[in-house]
Design a protein around this motif. Structure first.
Motif, mmCIF file in Angstrom:
data_model
loop_
_atom_site.group_PDB
_atom_site.id
_atom_site.type_symbol
_atom_site.label_atom_id
_atom_site.label_comp_id
_atom_site.label_asym_id
_atom_site.label_seq_id
_atom_site.Cartn_x
_atom_site.Cartn_y
_atom_site.Cartn_z
ATOM 1 N N PRO A 276 -5.732 10.487 -1.568
ATOM 2 C CA PRO A 276 -4.607 10.323 -2.501
ATOM 3 C C PRO A 276 -3.539 9.391 -1.933
ATOM 4 O O PRO A 276 -2.686 8.910 -2.667
ATOM 5 C CB PRO A 276 -4.059 11.753 -2.660
ATOM 6 N N ASP A 277 -3.626 9.143 -0.620
ATOM 7 C CA ASP A 277 -2.637 8.254 -0.009
ATOM 8 C C ASP A 277 -2.980 6.780 -0.158
ATOM 9 O O ASP A 277 -2.236 5.927 0.322
ATOM 10 C CB ASP A 277 -2.503 8.583 1.487
ATOM 11 N N ARG A 278 -4.143 6.515 -0.776
ATOM 12 C CA ARG A 278 -4.517 5.097 -0.940
ATOM 13 C C ARG A 278 -3.442 4.356 -1.725
ATOM 14 O O ARG A 278 -2.922 4.848 -2.728
ATOM 15 C CB ARG A 278 -5.812 4.983 -1.744
ATOM 16 N N LEU A 279 -3.115 3.160 -1.289
ATOM 17 C CA LEU A 279 -2.220 2.305 -2.074
ATOM 18 C C LEU A 279 -3.004 1.763 -3.254
ATOM 19 O O LEU A 279 -4.167 1.371 -3.107
ATOM 20 C CB LEU A 279 -1.747 1.141 -1.207
ATOM 21 N N ASN A 280 -2.370 1.767 -4.422
ATOM 22 C CA ASN A 280 -3.091 1.159 -5.546
ATOM 23 C C ASN A 280 -2.228 0.210 -6.353
ATOM 24 O O ASN A 280 -2.590 -0.224 -7.434
ATOM 25 C CB ASN A 280 -3.733 2.237 -6.432
ATOM 26 N N THR A 281 -1.063 -0.085 -5.799
ATOM 27 C CA THR A 281 -0.248 -1.100 -6.448
ATOM 28 C C THR A 281 0.552 -1.818 -5.362
ATOM 29 O O THR A 281 0.878 -1.237 -4.330
ATOM 30 C CB THR A 281 0.694 -0.457 -7.497
ATOM 31 N N GLN A 288 17.913 -2.847 -2.564
ATOM 32 C CA GLN A 288 18.488 -1.711 -1.825
ATOM 33 C C GLN A 288 17.731 -1.445 -0.524
ATOM 34 O O GLN A 288 17.996 -0.454 0.163
ATOM 35 C CB GLN A 288 18.436 -0.422 -2.666
ATOM 36 N N GLY A 289 16.748 -2.287 -0.268
ATOM 37 C CA GLY A 289 16.008 -2.092 0.977
ATOM 38 C C GLY A 289 14.905 -1.067 0.870
ATOM 39 O O GLY A 289 14.387 -0.593 1.868
ATOM 40 N N LYS A 290 14.553 -0.729 -0.389
ATOM 41 C CA LYS A 290 13.474 0.255 -0.543
ATOM 42 C C LYS A 290 12.209 -0.404 -1.073
ATOM 43 O O LYS A 290 12.284 -1.288 -1.929
ATOM 44 C CB LYS A 290 13.911 1.359 -1.519
ATOM 45 N N LEU A 291 11.066 0.075 -0.581
ATOM 46 C CA LEU A 291 9.799 -0.433 -1.106
ATOM 47 C C LEU A 291 9.559 0.177 -2.469
ATOM 48 O O LEU A 291 9.664 1.381 -2.642
ATOM 49 C CB LEU A 291 8.642 -0.038 -0.185
ATOM 50 N N GLU A 292 9.286 -0.703 -3.454
ATOM 51 C CA GLU A 292 8.981 -0.129 -4.764
ATOM 52 C C GLU A 292 7.796 -0.845 -5.375
ATOM 53 O O GLU A 292 7.516 -2.011 -5.054
ATOM 54 C CB GLU A 292 10.197 -0.196 -5.677
ATOM 55 N N PRO A 293 7.079 -0.132 -6.241
ATOM 56 C CA PRO A 293 5.904 -0.732 -6.868
ATOM 57 C C PRO A 293 6.272 -2.015 -7.602
ATOM 58 O O PRO A 293 7.339 -2.111 -8.185
ATOM 59 C CB PRO A 293 5.433 0.335 -7.849
ATOM 60 N N ALA A 294 5.359 -2.964 -7.535
ATOM 61 C CA ALA A 294 5.612 -4.235 -8.202
ATOM 62 C C ALA A 294 4.323 -4.743 -8.801
ATOM 63 O O ALA A 294 3.237 -4.244 -8.472
ATOM 64 C CB ALA A 294 6.139 -5.231 -7.178
ATOM 65 N N THR A 295 4.436 -5.746 -9.674
ATOM 66 C CA THR A 295 3.220 -6.341 -10.205
ATOM 67 C C THR A 295 2.636 -7.249 -9.139
ATOM 68 O O THR A 295 3.316 -7.671 -8.201
ATOM 69 C CB THR A 295 3.523 -7.198 -11.446
#
Ligand SMILES: Cc1cc2nc3c(=O)[nH]c(=O)nc-3n(C[C@H](O)[C@H](O)[C@H](O)COP(=O)(O)O)c2cc1C
Ligand code: SF4
Ligand code: FES
Lengths: 774, 436, 175
Positions: A276-281, A288-295
């Motif tokens: 479940p920890d696999r990255l998929n995006t 703000q210095g935070k990692l967030e999902p992107a296209t």
């Protein structure tokens, strides 16, 4: 032995005298049924299924123990023989549950097949079958006693094959039963080989049981992603909601370098792909210095723009690239080409697990001096210097044991540690931790029994453990080269450590260990720098000193492996391609979700230089192969993709998601070369085989036998294959080498995300703990 | 204490010293013991083997293989040590002759072992006794120790340069271990599972060395063969069947016991004269001629039957271990068959499918059948099972179970049929079976 | 096992010495395995886990290997038997001469069945295969003693003889 001619079912056959009839027949395409016979294991003659009629002999004979001799005449199928086999199955089925519809082995069961063939369907008995509860012997191994037909394959595989001896036979007569060594559970290597050889559903796998019916799977033969041995593994794939899912790994394709073998990691450790920890995006660090999902579009543009900007303003030397030991040859090759031609830097390295550069240098100009796994498995004598194959290279350990058992090979162990393979060794020399340096001199002196025995060998394979420092590698190779018939191997730790080195993930060496200063064929690379770049530690230091503006990291986790302070990367723009949010990825500015080895194609080179085809087995929504990510990144930087990946015929265009005009250039050269080599042009820039063409063209030793490679066979690459070519690595330095020392249940980052391996490790730990307390 | 019997027709050779205190070494010497061994030391191996061949002494363990010939198969030169193995596992139901040899004449076994060792060039012999024979093992161990003290065993036996040692060994309850290669496995500290043959023990046996293995009676006979001379010994028996044999007569006879009779002696006379006839004047129903694994014979089949390997073989049975089991007309043959097969089911080593599963299904079917729950097709099934075990198993134990079963069904089909249709066993009161 | 296993031996000094001699006796150490197990059982009563571990240690093989072998042999047991283990042969020769009746009588007198142990631990009963006393049938073994040509009426006497033997042995050990 001399060949003899004999007759089977009216056909004249020829085989070496003393060959087992069952083997001779199989080679000739005459299948004789057998439950207990298993090639390479001791003979049992217990199941009595292989009975045949031999002319002038009173009783039916067992083909598994009959050796062929001149003039013999055999019948392998007749009414009498069919009746004998039918009766045997009938007796067996008296107690054997006929629960095929709910049996894990249904559809893959040898008793089922034989019942079908000899028609023993109806029951002769009125008595009830004996039922017994199924037992769980470990997280990996379950035992269903009534299904066991006592063929003893598991017992022999565990003992003779694995040298583990964790299974026994207890009681006698009809109460005989296979028993695990700890009474109700197994203390062993959890390799699952017992499950593999079980002809019925008696031993089943904790990870596969009752998940699917065999016929619902498709089977893809690829290469295991874990250690440097590169076992061929068959993945059983079932369609799932988000693509397709791996439900099983085994070695049903016994034609690989691993033959019958697969270890716990290869067999059970595939479940990290479903973590479940696999990255998929893709992830991009926001304001703000935070990692967030992107296209993908956004992530690619962000990364590309930054790289371009730094390259254009600060020069390529401000960018560093770290590659992976697990990505394919094509990806590694592409990565260094990307670094050198697109980013314009030689700052490229990988976490070296063994000093292949020193090895290549020592072997410069030699050909045919490296030993593949098949060579080792057939070698009459092996000198094993360092390494602990049982733990770190399970297939090598298997090959060595098998070689001793079946070919009476002699193994000489020189090691600073005590290793299990000493049990198979003819002689053992215990070294001090830095004793590897002097070993060549000790051998030459011939002053101890060990050296004398080694010197007496006419032909030898020297297998060097990863802890052998470059100087020891060089002295031992030099020692061996003075003698005739010596071949070498150097043990690297992950699926493609060797490939990473071969493909030039070095700051000073191009693919094929060609120095950047004298680039030979690589002179065609546009903008190639002649000076050596920074090593991995140098890059990290430079980053900490604010001298490295960007770092592209593919499938590696240097923050974790080097225990560096996370602060160091504060001022560096970090791009990571990985399966998981590793410690390094967590610090990154852009993270691309990458496909695992089981979700892509290409080739990998094992520690021994055996190159194998990786086939895409599973599909995972959201991820892309590292190959595709790099191509897209280059494209986003405005690079003419054809100059990177020579795809397509001259003048045709391919779809990159956005149409671009095709131009001449690398593709042209490629097309000429392809035509000259009778190969088809590649139509997609994401086809890694497109760059394999270039690899074959440019990298010494990678003129691979394509026919065989594509057929799924292992093919050889050679180090130092090009005569007269002398690689020199200015940066060869043993402090750069960090062997992974993975165990049977660990596999770097991937292992951490495999719950199957965790469970096995826990089981073994607890077991040892309780036994010690007893 | 096992009772000794005698009958005027007996020719006492092996049993000559029974009841004479010959377990004591001095007494044994007084009675002529160890002279044969000395003679063999003087004459040498070739002479010994020649005498043995002339004697027509055939193995008393069951198969009746000529002992001299077996010894001659051992290669003269061998890289590995050679061994002599005495098979005292005696477990075939109906057989208790070796019991008496160990009890009354242990030195004959020791002397025979020494001679076999000389003949094949072995320096070490083993006497393996079944674990149940603990008191006999102690007797044999004492005898071995005495022989060492006398210098008949050791580095220089009888004062010569020749070495010969003997080790005694105990089993722990397993009929299958009587099979020669299973015995070697057991002696090597393993499960009593037989070995794949070839190679045969004479070439690759105990610890991988060439090995001669003989039954205890065969070995105990050897000194007598040497004393009498091979020719004289052969003359006692019938054609190709030299000498005498210890016949253990048990079951429904007036005077059960172990009788030593010349080979070829008539079976009917054994039952009616030597052993005193059927107990209580009852009628004879059947005779098992050579231990439980040999097919049963009907009264009419024993009329003129001479008890030697060839004649009994011709009659469709086997001389086996010489255990004659006499069955009277009050006996239920289904129950007898069941008890026989229960034994083989219990003793199957479990290695091969036809024996392991076959004996178990035979036992189950017969149990149900005897209890009155049989169906007509069971009779055929029992025969079918046995016929499909025959000749198909890994070792002869499977045959040992199948052969008598086939004979029971074929010769007593009527009795099987009498059990059908819920009818209780017409003979036995013990319908529920023992559960070993 | 720990290096001082000798001093912590679960066996009596006499048995330990006998086992020591056994491993020296054969060309190959492992040949001592079966006698060792039997002698250890004679003293301890059965093959406990500790016995199996000690024997494995002495021979230098795994406990699994010891169990593989031990479970094969029918005289070896893994649970305590009575002080006197009565083994009644019911095989053919004995059966023909009344072994079933004899066995039944033992069952009745002792109130136990096959492999049962009396509550006082003095007797256990076992129906066994042929013990090589066919000509003196029906026969039994009490531990290693052979008793032959019996009939059901011999049972009470046999039991009382062994019962008093057990009693005097018990008194001797208390004294
Ligand atoms: C299942 C089985 C059990 C046997 N049991 C015995 C036995 O208890 N004693 C014995 O002497 N031979 C026994 N034999 C025969 C031996 O295998 C072997 O033939 C014999 O010891 C050889 O000795 P001989 O040639 O002197 O008869 C048995 C054979 C089989 C197949
Ligand atoms: S026939 Fe097979 S199972 Fe039976 S005792 Fe022989 S080997 Fe074992
Ligand atoms: S394969 Fe030959 S007996 Fe099983």
């Amino acid at each position: 032995m001399a060949d003899v001619t004999f007759t089977v079912d009216g056909k004249k056959l020829t085989a070496a005298a003393g060959t087992l009839l069952i083997e001779a027949c199989r080679k000739a395409g005459i299948e004789i049924p057998a439950f207990c016979y298993y090639p390479g294991l001791s003979l049992q003659a217990a199941c009595r299924m292989c009975v045949v009629r031999q002319e002038k002999v009173g009783k039916l004979q067992t083909a598994c123990t009959t050796t062929v001799a001149e003039g013999q005449v055999f019948i392998t199928e007749s009414e009498e023989i069919a009746q004998a086999r039918k009766a045997t199955i009938q007796m067996l089925l008296g107690n054997h549950p006929l629960d095929c519809p709910v049996c894990d082995a249904g559809g893959e069961c040898e008793v089922q097949d034989m019942t079908f063939k000899y028609g023993a369907g109806e029951s002769l008995y009125a008595e009830a079958k004996q039922h017994r509860e199924e037992q769980q012997w470990s997280p990996a191994v379950y035992f269903d006693r009534p299904r066991c037909i006592l063929c003893y394959r598991c017992v022999r595989m565990c003992g003779e094959g694995m040298d583990v001896w964790a299974l026994g036979i207890q009681n006698r007569g009809v109460t005989s039963v296979i028993a695990p060594n700890e009474g109700d559970h197994l203390d062993c290597e959890q390799c699952g080989m017992c499950i593999d050889v079980c002809p019925v559903g008696a031993l089943t796998s904790g990870s596969y049981r009752y998940k699917t019916r065999p016929w619902e799977m498709t089977h893809v033969s690829t290469v295991c992603t874990h250690c440097g041995d590169g076992c061929k593994v068959t993945l059983g794939i079932r369609q799932s909601n988000d693509g397709s899912e791996i439900v099983r790994a085994d070695n049903r394709d016994k034609g690989g370098i691993n033959g019958d073998f697969l270890c716990a990691k290869g067999r059970f450790g595939f479940d990290f792909v479903e973590s479940p920890d696999r990255l998929n995006t893709p992830l991009v660090r926001n304001t703000q210095g935070k990692l967030e999902p992107a296209t993908w579009e956004h992530a690619l543009t962000t990364a590309a723009n930054k790289l371009k900007e730094i390259r254009d303003n600060r020069g390529g030397s401000a960018i560093g690239v770290i590659g992976s030991n697990r990505t394919t040859n094509e990806e590694n090759y592409l990565l260094q080409k990307f670094a050198r031609t697109v980013l314009g830097t030689n700052n490229i390295d990988h976490q070296r697990t063994a000093d292949y550069a020193a090895f290549a240098r020592a072997l410069a100009g030699q050909s045919g001096k490296t030993a593949g796994l098949r060579d080792i498995g057939a070698a009459p004598a092996i000198l094993l210097v360092g390494g602990d194959p049982t733990q770190e290279h399970p297939l090598l350990a298997w090959a060595l044991r098998t070689d001793v058992r079946l070919n009476r090979a002699r193994i000489y162990v020189a090691n600073a540690r005590n290793i299990k393979l000493e049990r198979q060794a003819k002689a053992v020399l215990h070294l001090t931790a830095d004793g590897y340096h002097n070993l060549a001199a000790t051998l030459d002196a011939g002053s101890n029994d060990f050296s004398k025995a080694v010197l007496a060998e006419e032909s030898l394979v020297v297998v060097l453990g990863p802890e052998c420092p470059g100087t020891a590698i060089e002295s031992l190779v030099a020692w061996g080269l003075k003698r005739a018939n010596v071949k070498f191997a150097l043990l690297g730790d992950h699926t493609n450590s060797r490939g990473a080195a071969d493909m030039g993930l070095f700051p000073d060496l191009l693919p094929g260990y060609i120095p950047v200063s004298t680039p030979a064929a690589f002179a065609e690379y546009p903008g190639l720098q002649a000076g050596a770049g920074k090593t991995l530690p140098e890059m990290l230091i430079a980053a900490g000193a604010n001298q490295l503006d960007a770092l592209l990291i593919v499938g590696a986790d240097p923050v974790a492996t080097t225990r560096m302070a996370s602060e160091s990367l504060k001022n560096t723009f970090v791009i990571v391609q990985d399966l998981f949010l590793t410690e390094t990825a967590a610090l990154a500015d852009v993270v691309f979700p990458a496909a695992s080895l089981y979700e892509k194609s290409g080739t990998v080179t094992n520690a021994f230089g055996d190159v194998q085809l990786v086939k895409k087995a599973a599909d995972r929504a959201g991820v892309k192969s590292d190959f595709e990510i790099l191509v897209r990144l280059a494209n986003a930087m405005g690079i003419e993709v054809k100059s990177l990946v020579p795809f397509s015929k001259r003048g045709t265009s391919a779809d990159l998601g956005q149409t671009r005009g095709a131009q001449a250039g690398e593709a042209d050269r490629s097309a000429v070369w392809l035509t000259a080599n009778n190969l088809e042009p590649r139509l997609s820039p994401f086809d890694p085989l497109a760059i394999l063409d270039e690899i074959a063209r440019l990298v010494p030793g990678y003129e691979l036998d394509r026919m065989n490679l594509y057929a799924g066979n292992d093919v050889r690459t050679e180090l130092g294959a090009t005569p007269g070519f002398v690689p020199v690595s200015a940066l060869h330095n043993s402090s750069l080498i960090a062997p992974a020392h993975d165990t049977l249940f660990t596999s770097g980052t991937l292992g951490q995300y495999s719950s199957a391996l965790h469970e096995l490790e826990e089981h073994q730990k607890n077991d040892v703990a309780t036994t010690a307390a007893d | 204490m096992p009772r000794l019997v005698s009958h005027p027709d007996e020719v006492k050779i092996v049993s000559r010293r029974f009841g004479m205190g010959a377990a004591n070494i001095d007494r044994y010497i007084e009675l002529g013991g160890y002279a044969a061994a000395k003679k063999c030391l003087e004459q040498g191996p070739d002479w010994v083997i020649n005498e043995m061949k002339t004697s027509n002494l055939r193995g008393r363990g069951g198969a009746g293989f000529p002992a001299g010939m077996k010894w001659s198969f051992v290669p003269k030169q061998s890289a590995k040590p050679k061994y002599v193995l005495v098979n005292g596992d005696e477990s075939e139901p109906g057989t208790c002759k070796d019991h008496l040899i160990f009890l009354h004449d242990p030195h004959a076994v020791i002397e025979g072992t020494i001679i076999a060792g000389l003949a094949i060039g072995a320096k070490l012999g083993f006497i393996y006794l079944r674990g149940e024979y603990r008191y006999l093992i102690e007797i044999v161990e004492k005898a071995v120790a005495d022989a060492y003290l006398k210098g008949y065993l050791g580095k220089n036996i009888f004062g010569t340069e020749t070495e010969f040692q003997i080790i005694t060994q105990t089993g722990a309850g397993a009929y299958e271990v009587g099979e020669e290669s299973a015995l070697m496995e057991s002696l090597e500290g393993k499960r009593g599972v037989p070995r794949i043959k070839p190679p045969f023990p004479a070439v690759v046996g105990l610890y991988g060395g060439p090995t001669v293995i003989n039954n205890a009676e065969t070995i105990a006979t050897v000194p007598h063969v040497i004393d009498m001379g091979g020719e004289a010994y052969a003359a006692v028996g019938s054609a190709r069947n030299g000498g005498t044999r210890l016949f253990g007569v048990s079951g429904h006879v007036e005077r059960p016991g172990v009788y030593e009779l010349p080979m070829g002696y008539n079976l009917k006379k054994i039952v009616y004269e030597v052993a005193g006839g059927v107990r209580g004047g009852r009628k004879l129903k059947a005779v098992v001629p050579g231990g439980s694994s040999t097919p049963v014979l009907l009264p009419e089949e024993i009329e003129t039957l001479g008890m030697d390997f060839d004649q009994v073989g011709k009659a469709g049975s086997m001389l086996g271990s010489g255990g004659v089991v006499v069955i009277d007309d009050q006996t239920c043959m289904v129950e007898f068959a069941l008890r026989t097969i229960s034994f083989y089911q219990h003793e199957s080593c479990g290695w091969c499918i036809p024996c392991r599963e076959g004996t178990d299904w035979l036992k189950k079917s017969l149990t149900r059948f005897h209890a009155g729950f049989g169906e007509a097709k069971d009779i055929d099934n029992i025969q079918y099972l046995a016929e499909n075990m025959l000749g198909r198993t890994f070792c002869p134990l499977g045959d040992a179970a199948a052969m008598p079963t086939i004979a029971f069904v074929k010769k007593f089909r009527k009795e099987f049929e009498d059990h059908l249709n819920g009818k209780p066993c017409p003979y036995a009161k013990h319908t529920e079976m023992a559960v070993i | 096992m720990s290096p001082n296993s000798e001093t912590m031996s679960i066996f009596s000094p006499r048995l330990a010495a006998r086992l020591d001699a056994l491993v020296q006796k054969y060309p190959v150490k492992r040949s001592a395995l079966i006698p060792m197990l039997l002698y250890a059982q004679d003293e301890i009563g059965y093959l406990s886990d500790a016995v199996i571990a000690a024997v494995a240690d002495r021979i230098g093989i795994t406990e699994l290997e010891v169990r593989n072998v031990a479970t094969y042999y029918s005289m070896l047991r893994f649970k305590p038997a009575g002080k006197f283990n009565i083994q009644v042969c019911t095989n053919i020769s004995c059966m023909l001469r009344g072994a079933y009746d004899l066995y039944e009588r033992f069952q009745d007198e002792l109130g136990i069945g096959h492999k049962g142990v009396t509550s006082d631990g003095v007797f256990s009963l076992e129906e066994v295969e042929c013990i090589g006393a066919c000509c003196w049938a029906p026969a039994i073994q009490v531990n290693y003693d052979f008793l032959d040509e019996l009939n059901p009426d011999s049972v009470p006497e046999i039991l009382s003889k062994y019962r008093s033997a057990a009693k005097s042995a018990g008194e001797a050990s208390h004294a």
